[in-house]
Design a protein around this motif. Structure first.
Motif, PDB file in Angstrom:
ATOM      1  N   GLY A 100       0.833  -1.215   0.000  1.00  0.00           N
ATOM      2  CA  GLY A 100       0.000   0.000   0.000  1.00  0.00           C
ATOM      3  C   GLY A 100       0.861   1.255   0.000  1.00  0.00           C
ATOM      4  O   GLY A 100       0.522   2.248  -0.662  1.00  0.00           O
ATOM      5  N   GLY A 101       1.973   1.219   0.727  1.00  0.00           N
ATOM      6  CA  GLY A 101       2.898   2.353   0.713  1.00  0.00           C
ATOM      7  C   GLY A 101       3.502   2.567  -0.658  1.00  0.00           C
ATOM      8  O   GLY A 101       3.732   3.715  -1.077  1.00  0.00           O
ATOM      9  N   CYS A 102       3.737   1.490  -1.379  1.00  0.00           N
ATOM     10  CA  CYS A 102       4.274   1.617  -2.740  1.00  0.00           C
ATOM     11  C   CYS A 102       3.267   2.295  -3.673  1.00  0.00           C
ATOM     12  O   CYS A 102       3.656   3.018  -4.606  1.00  0.00           O
ATOM     13  CB  CYS A 102       4.665   0.249  -3.286  1.00  0.00           C
ATOM     14  SG  CYS A 102       6.078  -0.461  -2.423  1.00  0.00           S
ATOM     15  N   LEU A 106       3.053   5.785  -6.569  1.00  0.00           N
ATOM     16  CA  LEU A 106       2.377   5.930  -7.858  1.00  0.00           C
ATOM     17  C   LEU A 106       1.548   7.205  -7.919  1.00  0.00           C
ATOM     18  O   LEU A 106       1.396   7.808  -8.981  1.00  0.00           O
ATOM     19  CB  LEU A 106       1.471   4.722  -8.121  1.00  0.00           C
ATOM     20  CG  LEU A 106       2.154   3.397  -8.410  1.00  0.00           C
ATOM     21  CD1 LEU A 106       1.121   2.295  -8.523  1.00  0.00           C
ATOM     22  CD2 LEU A 106       2.950   3.492  -9.698  1.00  0.00           C
ATOM     23  N   PHE A 107       0.987   7.593  -6.782  1.00  0.00           N
ATOM     24  CA  PHE A 107       0.131   8.769  -6.757  1.00  0.00           C
ATOM     25  C   PHE A 107       0.912  10.045  -6.486  1.00  0.00           C
ATOM     26  O   PHE A 107       0.334  11.121  -6.357  1.00  0.00           O
ATOM     27  CB  PHE A 107      -0.976   8.598  -5.713  1.00  0.00           C
ATOM     28  CG  PHE A 107      -1.884   7.437  -5.988  1.00  0.00           C
ATOM     29  CD1 PHE A 107      -2.452   7.240  -7.237  1.00  0.00           C
ATOM     30  CD2 PHE A 107      -2.170   6.512  -4.992  1.00  0.00           C
ATOM     31  CE1 PHE A 107      -3.280   6.168  -7.489  1.00  0.00           C
ATOM     32  CE2 PHE A 107      -3.010   5.441  -5.234  1.00  0.00           C
ATOM     33  CZ  PHE A 107      -3.555   5.264  -6.488  1.00  0.00           C
ATOM     34  N   GLY A 108       2.243   9.934  -6.336  1.00  0.00           N
ATOM     35  CA  GLY A 108       3.084  11.103  -6.183  1.00  0.00           C
ATOM     36  C   GLY A 108       3.236  11.597  -4.759  1.00  0.00           C
ATOM     37  O   GLY A 108       3.685  12.718  -4.541  1.00  0.00           O
ATOM     38  N   ASN A 109       2.873  10.796  -3.797  1.00  0.00           N
ATOM     39  CA  ASN A 109       2.982  11.206  -2.391  1.00  0.00           C
ATOM     40  C   ASN A 109       4.119  10.401  -1.751  1.00  0.00           C
ATOM     41  O   ASN A 109       3.890   9.472  -0.983  1.00  0.00           O
ATOM     42  CB  ASN A 109       1.646  10.964  -1.692  1.00  0.00           C
ATOM     43  CG  ASN A 109       1.533  11.681  -0.383  1.00  0.00           C
ATOM     44  OD1 ASN A 109       2.511  12.258   0.096  1.00  0.00           O
ATOM     45  ND2 ASN A 109       0.341  11.656   0.195  1.00  0.00           N
ATOM     46  N   SER A 110       5.365  10.803  -2.061  1.00  0.00           N
ATOM     47  CA  SER A 110       6.511  10.003  -1.638  1.00  0.00           C
ATOM     48  C   SER A 110       6.756  10.089  -0.130  1.00  0.00           C
ATOM     49  O   SER A 110       7.244   9.131   0.473  1.00  0.00           O
ATOM     50  CB  SER A 110       7.758  10.416  -2.402  1.00  0.00           C
ATOM     51  OG  SER A 110       8.094  11.756  -2.104  1.00  0.00           O
TER      52      SER A 110
END
Length: 144
Positions: A100-102, A106-110
């Motif tokens: 889920g963290g990965c 993908l959504f740009g919230n590093s």
């Protein structure tokens, strides 16, 4: 049509279904004699007085100490099955949380991704070490 013979489970397991009825009677007599001999050997042991107890107070102290130790042991290990379940489930849950963290990458919230992965890893390690912490606390409690 052939007839099916029904054999009792106990007779099948001890092999007496193959023995004739006359021999079964002999075996039962031998079992009764064996039981009587064993009981006769135990009677003198049951009737002997306890030589280690010199007074009633020592028996009470020993009994209360034994009961307290047993109670403490039961309470100390009451939650062991729960801890074992949590340890067993920690890897699949940590894996799902890390995946889920990965997705946060993908959504740009590093920042949230790294935080989630780090927290999942730390939680997994602490859960895996929890039985060790419990044993350390138990030894500290015994030493006090």
């Amino acid at each position: 049509m052939a007839r099916t013979e029904v054999i009792k489970f106990r007779d099948f397991m001890d092999g007496t279904w193959r023995i004739s009825d006359k021999k079964k009677g002999d075996i039962k007599q031998k079992q009764v004699v064996d039981r009587l001999v064993k009981a006769g050997a135990m009677i003198p042991l049951a009737l002997t007085p306890a030589f280690h107890a010199s007074a009633a107070e020592s028996v009470k102290t020993t009994a209360s100490t034994m009961i307290a130790g047993t109670t403490l042991q039961i309470l100390a290990h009451a939650l062991d099955p729960v801890a074992q379940i949590l340890v067993a489930l920690s890897l699949p849950i940590a894996s799902v949380v890390m995946i889920g963290g990965c997705y946060f990458f993908l959504f740009g919230n590093s920042e949230k991704a790294w935080s989630t992965i780090q927290n999942a890893g730390l939680g997994y390690i602490l859960i895996q070490l929890s039985p060790l912490f419990i044993k350390v606390l138990e030894q500290v409690g015994k030493s006090i």
